[in-house]
Structure formats: C-alpha cells, structure tokens
Design a protein around this motif. Structure first.
Motif, PDB file in Angstrom:
ATOM      1  N   PHE A 128     -42.042 -14.717  31.478  1.00  0.00           N
ATOM      2  CA  PHE A 128     -41.115 -15.523  30.683  1.00  0.00           C
ATOM      3  C   PHE A 128     -39.739 -15.621  31.324  1.00  0.00           C
ATOM      4  O   PHE A 128     -39.140 -16.703  31.386  1.00  0.00           O
ATOM      5  CB  PHE A 128     -40.992 -14.928  29.270  1.00  0.00           C
ATOM      6  CG  PHE A 128     -39.922 -15.584  28.441  1.00  0.00           C
ATOM      7  CD1 PHE A 128     -40.125 -16.842  27.883  1.00  0.00           C
ATOM      8  CD2 PHE A 128     -38.696 -14.957  28.224  1.00  0.00           C
ATOM      9  CE1 PHE A 128     -39.137 -17.452  27.126  1.00  0.00           C
ATOM     10  CE2 PHE A 128     -37.718 -15.556  27.475  1.00  0.00           C
ATOM     11  CZ  PHE A 128     -37.933 -16.806  26.921  1.00  0.00           C
ATOM     12  N   PHE A 129     -39.205 -14.504  31.799  1.00  0.00           N
ATOM     13  CA  PHE A 129     -37.835 -14.510  32.318  1.00  0.00           C
ATOM     14  C   PHE A 129     -37.706 -15.472  33.493  1.00  0.00           C
ATOM     15  O   PHE A 129     -36.749 -16.253  33.568  1.00  0.00           O
ATOM     16  CB  PHE A 129     -37.444 -13.091  32.735  1.00  0.00           C
ATOM     17  CG  PHE A 129     -36.024 -12.972  33.195  1.00  0.00           C
ATOM     18  CD1 PHE A 129     -34.979 -12.958  32.297  1.00  0.00           C
ATOM     19  CD2 PHE A 129     -35.730 -12.887  34.552  1.00  0.00           C
ATOM     20  CE1 PHE A 129     -33.658 -12.858  32.724  1.00  0.00           C
ATOM     21  CE2 PHE A 129     -34.422 -12.789  34.993  1.00  0.00           C
ATOM     22  CZ  PHE A 129     -33.384 -12.765  34.071  1.00  0.00           C
ATOM     23  N   THR A 161     -35.987 -15.234  23.641  1.00  0.00           N
ATOM     24  CA  THR A 161     -35.257 -14.319  24.516  1.00  0.00           C
ATOM     25  C   THR A 161     -34.750 -13.122  23.742  1.00  0.00           C
ATOM     26  O   THR A 161     -34.910 -11.963  24.164  1.00  0.00           O
ATOM     27  CB  THR A 161     -34.089 -15.058  25.187  1.00  0.00           C
ATOM     28  OG1 THR A 161     -34.593 -16.149  25.961  1.00  0.00           O
ATOM     29  CG2 THR A 161     -33.302 -14.119  26.088  1.00  0.00           C
ATOM     30  N   VAL A 162     -34.129 -13.379  22.585  1.00  0.00           N
ATOM     31  CA  VAL A 162     -33.599 -12.280  21.772  1.00  0.00           C
ATOM     32  C   VAL A 162     -34.724 -11.396  21.258  1.00  0.00           C
ATOM     33  O   VAL A 162     -34.573 -10.175  21.151  1.00  0.00           O
ATOM     34  CB  VAL A 162     -32.763 -12.848  20.605  1.00  0.00           C
ATOM     35  CG1 VAL A 162     -32.298 -11.737  19.684  1.00  0.00           C
ATOM     36  CG2 VAL A 162     -31.561 -13.615  21.140  1.00  0.00           C
ATOM     37  N   PRO A 218     -32.211  -5.842  26.635  1.00  0.00           N
ATOM     38  CA  PRO A 218     -30.794  -6.230  26.493  1.00  0.00           C
ATOM     39  C   PRO A 218     -30.189  -6.790  27.775  1.00  0.00           C
ATOM     40  O   PRO A 218     -29.410  -7.753  27.726  1.00  0.00           O
ATOM     41  CB  PRO A 218     -30.113  -4.918  26.071  1.00  0.00           C
ATOM     42  CG  PRO A 218     -31.195  -4.143  25.385  1.00  0.00           C
ATOM     43  CD  PRO A 218     -32.453  -4.495  26.109  1.00  0.00           C
ATOM     44  N   LEU A 219     -30.532  -6.218  28.935  1.00  0.00           N
ATOM     45  CA  LEU A 219     -29.972  -6.699  30.193  1.00  0.00           C
ATOM     46  C   LEU A 219     -30.436  -8.127  30.479  1.00  0.00           C
ATOM     47  O   LEU A 219     -29.627  -9.002  30.848  1.00  0.00           O
ATOM     48  CB  LEU A 219     -30.383  -5.759  31.330  1.00  0.00           C
ATOM     49  CG  LEU A 219     -29.816  -6.097  32.719  1.00  0.00           C
ATOM     50  CD1 LEU A 219     -28.291  -6.056  32.674  1.00  0.00           C
ATOM     51  CD2 LEU A 219     -30.354  -5.127  33.770  1.00  0.00           C
ATOM     52  N   ARG A 220     -31.722  -8.402  30.312  1.00  0.00           N
ATOM     53  CA  ARG A 220     -32.225  -9.749  30.551  1.00  0.00           C
ATOM     54  C   ARG A 220     -31.710 -10.728  29.495  1.00  0.00           C
ATOM     55  O   ARG A 220     -31.502 -11.904  29.783  1.00  0.00           O
ATOM     56  CB  ARG A 220     -33.754  -9.737  30.567  1.00  0.00           C
ATOM     57  CG  ARG A 220     -34.327  -9.029  31.787  1.00  0.00           C
ATOM     58  CD  ARG A 220     -35.810  -9.303  31.923  1.00  0.00           C
ATOM     59  NE  ARG A 220     -36.348  -8.822  33.194  1.00  0.00           N
ATOM     60  CZ  ARG A 220     -37.581  -9.038  33.621  1.00  0.00           C
ATOM     61  NH1 ARG A 220     -38.414  -9.744  32.864  1.00  0.00           N
ATOM     62  NH2 ARG A 220     -37.985  -8.583  34.789  1.00  0.00           N
ATOM     63  N   LEU A 255     -29.822 -14.193  30.393  1.00  0.00           N
ATOM     64  CA  LEU A 255     -30.448 -15.487  30.108  1.00  0.00           C
ATOM     65  C   LEU A 255     -29.819 -16.221  28.931  1.00  0.00           C
ATOM     66  O   LEU A 255     -29.834 -17.462  28.902  1.00  0.00           O
ATOM     67  CB  LEU A 255     -31.942 -15.271  29.834  1.00  0.00           C
ATOM     68  CG  LEU A 255     -32.823 -16.523  29.712  1.00  0.00           C
ATOM     69  CD1 LEU A 255     -32.726 -17.368  30.980  1.00  0.00           C
ATOM     70  CD2 LEU A 255     -34.266 -16.129  29.424  1.00  0.00           C
ATOM     71  N   LEU A 256     -29.268 -15.492  27.983  1.00  0.00           N
ATOM     72  CA  LEU A 256     -28.777 -16.143  26.760  1.00  0.00           C
ATOM     73  C   LEU A 256     -27.565 -17.052  27.006  1.00  0.00           C
ATOM     74  O   LEU A 256     -27.532 -18.192  26.502  1.00  0.00           O
ATOM     75  CB  LEU A 256     -28.454 -15.071  25.710  1.00  0.00           C
ATOM     76  CG  LEU A 256     -28.284 -15.573  24.272  1.00  0.00           C
ATOM     77  CD1 LEU A 256     -29.542 -16.279  23.809  1.00  0.00           C
ATOM     78  CD2 LEU A 256     -27.954 -14.414  23.342  1.00  0.00           C
TER      79      LEU A 256
END
Length: 431
Positions: free
Chosen positions: A61-62, A105-106, A111-113, A117-118
């Motif tokens: 996903f990332f 995403t959330v 938390p780092l990704r 991305l957010l």
C-alpha cells in the motif's frame, strides 16, 4: 490481489468486475471532459492509480499510494499551467479516492509512514480542485474548500476509529488464543498426570515392595519376584502406550488419542481389578442401569480419570488401607445425575491427616474436569471413620431410551389409573 479475487464466489467476482468497469467508465468520461487527449489519458491513469491503491495488499500500500499521490500532484500542477482545462469536473472519482486513501493510511500504516504519506495526500486533494478554469476559483473558495476540509477531517476521524476497532479486535483475538493455548496446556498436563504418573506410581510402589522385603533379610521367592517384575513390566508398557497416545494427540490434534477411554465404563472395572491384584482389595459397585449404557466420551473419561487418580493417591499415601470401594451409580431421586465416589479406610504413611498430602495437581485437574461438565467435586476425610473419600456429581445428557421408558411408564400408570377409575364407577353404579 488476484489471489483474493479468485478466492471469492462467482457472484462476488461478477459484481466486482461490474463495479470496476463502472468506475473505469466514469474515469474515462472525466478524462474526456478535459477536451485534450494528453490530459484525458493522464486524468484516467491517475484516477485509476488512486482507486487501485485502495485495494492493494497492506504490504504494497505505501508504495502504490505514494506513486498515486505523486502522480495526482504532478497532473494538478501541470493542468494549472494549461489554458484548456475541464469545465464540469476536475476528477471527482480521483478526489474521492484520495480522501479514502487518507482514511486507509491512518487506519493501517505505522505512525512514521502516516506522517510521510498523509501531508502529500492532504495537499493533493485540494490541489485537484484547481484543475478547473480560474473563473471557477470563487466557487472553489466559497463552497469546495469548506466541504473538502470537512471531508478530510472526517476521513482522519474514520481512520482513527477503524484503527481503534482493529486494535480492540486484535486484543480480543489474542486473548482468545491465549485462553485456548492455556486450556490446551492444562488438558495436556491432566493427560500426563492422569495416565503417565499413574503407571509410574505403580512401578515405584512395586519396586518399593521388593526392596522392603529384601531389606528385611528375607529373600523373595522366585515366583514372587517374577510377579513383581511382571507388574513393573506391565506398568511400564502401559506408560509407554500412554506416552504414545499423548504424542499422537500432539502431532494430530484432530484425532483422538489412544489414551482416551471409550464411551462406556468397562475400563473402570479393568482399572479396579488391576489395582486390587497388586495392592489392597478394591471393590467396584456399578449401577446395573449403567452396564449397557453408552456415555458421552467426556463423561466416561472424567469418571475414568477420577477413579484412576483416587487409586493412585491411595497407593501413594494410604498404605494402611485395608479396603477400597469404588461406587458408580445413578442418583436414586434423579436418574439424570451420576454419582461417583472412591473411599478407603486407611491413613497416610506419615500418620498425618490425609488432607495434608492429597492436594496436588491431580485433585485440581479432577475438579476442573467435573466442573467443566457442570458437576460438583469434593475430596476430603470421611466423616465419622478413618480414611479419605473423593466424590463427584455429574449431570448426564438425556438418553433417548430413558425418555421412551419414562413415557411408557407414565402411559402405563395413566392407563392403570383409568382402569381403576372405571372399576370404581362400575362398583358404584351396581345395586
């Protein structure tokens, strides 16, 4: 993703294909709205990439979401430099996909990704509205911006909520798995104690008897010595058989272990007879109504374990016992309950009260077994006489044969009462 698609039913596959075709048709229509072939293709591709990012596996996903957001940002910046822009829609399908990417995403990312991305996703969503002509920016400022801000906050809250739900669900699942593992460990511990410890105790007891006779200066007769060794050999073979059953159960949990008794109480009689052959006399009192009755495996196993553990404790601690009674019968006032008791008339080797020596894991395991069946378990000194008594009261499931007998008995009683009433009526009416 294709593996998950193939794993669905044919109906779900058809619905997914139809939904995918509809989304693709909308993306193509929004691309054609630009009136310029390169931007039409780019709008379709970036929108499709954002939609695909919603359904890729979490491990990818990332990367896919990052590429989709970067493509959307690049297209928005490029279209802002062009004079020919879409007049009706900037790409609402792509905008909705970007908002849902925020929620996913959330929900799933670390938390780092999420921090990485957010912010780009939060910028790509409002920037997409600037693809329309500059004359429409006033409407974007007054209507589009507040709605988009509210939608972005809503997606963040939705992602947090789903993340919390997933966390609680994972905790419940982990707790259930831990409870299942603990129950399995307790079951294995009871199996080892009930069978292997029983046979090893028999070996130790017979070896002690042989040593006692030898240390007293009396050489045992060859026949007696052969009998002792035969008993040790038999107990050792039974211990090996029990160990093989435990190993087979651990290797293939779906198959019943060889150590488990069947659905009747025949092995209890063998257990009492083998105990009496190598120790003090023991008598089994078995209710005739149970002789041909098949009991559920969990009940017959529990009765077998109770008798076995009680006899093992008598062999260990009540060496002065002169008589042991094993009583298994249906309760007189309630045939739906099974009463089991094992009692002896001896005292412990040290002369201390039996309760100080019989509180190990065996009795604890028996109490757990009986209570798991909805019964009651007690163990303690006998009232008014020396010795120790172990009792259990176990509810039995209804037997079809017993139900038919009860109905037949009630019918016979009703017919007899009816005949008696008719006879009384005839006697009253006769002169």
């Amino acid at each position: 993703m294709m593996h998950a698609f193939r794993g669905r039913s044919r109906t779900h596959q058809v619905l997914l294909v139809v939904a995918g075709a509809a989304v693709l048709a909308v993306l193509v229509a929004e691309g054609l709205n630009t009136g310029f072939a390169p931007t039409a293709v780019a709008t379709t591709v970036t929108g499709a990439l954002c939609v695909v990012a919603l359904f890729v596996p979490p491990a990818r996903f990332f990367l896919v979401a990052g590429c989709a957001v970067a493509a959307s940002l690049a297209l928005s910046v490029t279209e802002m430099q062009l004079t020919q822009r879409p007049e009706n829609t900037p790409g609402m399908t792509e905008l909705c996909a970007l908002l849902l990417l925020i929620a996913r995403t959330v929900r799933h990312q670390s938390p780092l990704r999420t921090v990485a991305l957010l912010p780009p996703t939060g910028v790509a969503a409002p920037l997409l509205l600037l693809r329309i002509p500059e004359t429409e920016y006033e409407y974007v400022k007054t209507i589009g911006a507040p709605v988009l801000l509210f939608a972005t906050v809503l997606m963040v809250v939705l992602g947090l909520y789903l993340r919390l739900v997933d966390t609680l669900r994972d905790r419940e699942r982990n707790a259930a798995e831990q409870a299942a593992r603990q129950a399995e460990r307790l079951e294995h511990a009871r199996e080892l104690h009930d069978f292997v410890a029983h046979h090893v105790t028999a070996i130790v007891a017979q070896a002690k008897a042989a040593r006692y006779v030898t240390s007293a200066g009396q050489a045992p007769a060859p026949a007696d010595l052969d009998q002792v060794f035969a008993g040790i050999e038999e107990a050792g073979s039974q211990a090996m058989e029990s160990m093989r059953g435990m190993v087979s159960m651990l290797r293939a949990p779906g198959h019943p272990a060889a150590t488990r008794p069947g659905g009747d109480l025949t092995r209890v009689r063998d257990l009492v007879e083998s105990f009496a052959a190598a120790g003090p006399p023991a008598r089994l009192a078995l209710d005739p109504r149970l002789a041909g009755r098949s009991l559920p495996p969990e009940i017959s196993t529990t009765v077998h374990r109770l008798v076995q553990e009680s006899l093992t404790n008598i062999r260990k601690y009540a060496d002065t016992a002169g008589h042991i009674t094993v009583d298994i019968r249906l309760r007189a006032d309630d045939p739906g309950r099974l009463d089991v008791s094992v009692n002896d008339d001896g005292r412990t080797a040290s002369g201390a009260p039996p309760g100080q020596h019989r509180g190990g894991y065996g009795l604890l395991g028996l109490a757990e077994r009986v209570e798991a069946l909805g019964g009651h378990f007690t163990a303690g000194p006998r009232r008014g006489c020396p010795g120790w008594e172990v009792t259990a009261d176990i509810p039995l499931p209804p037997s079809p044969r017993t139900d038919r007998q009860d109905r037949a008995d009630r019918q016979d009683r009703a017919e007899g009462q009816d005949r008696a009433d008719r006879q009384d009526s005839s006697a009253t009416m006769s002169p």
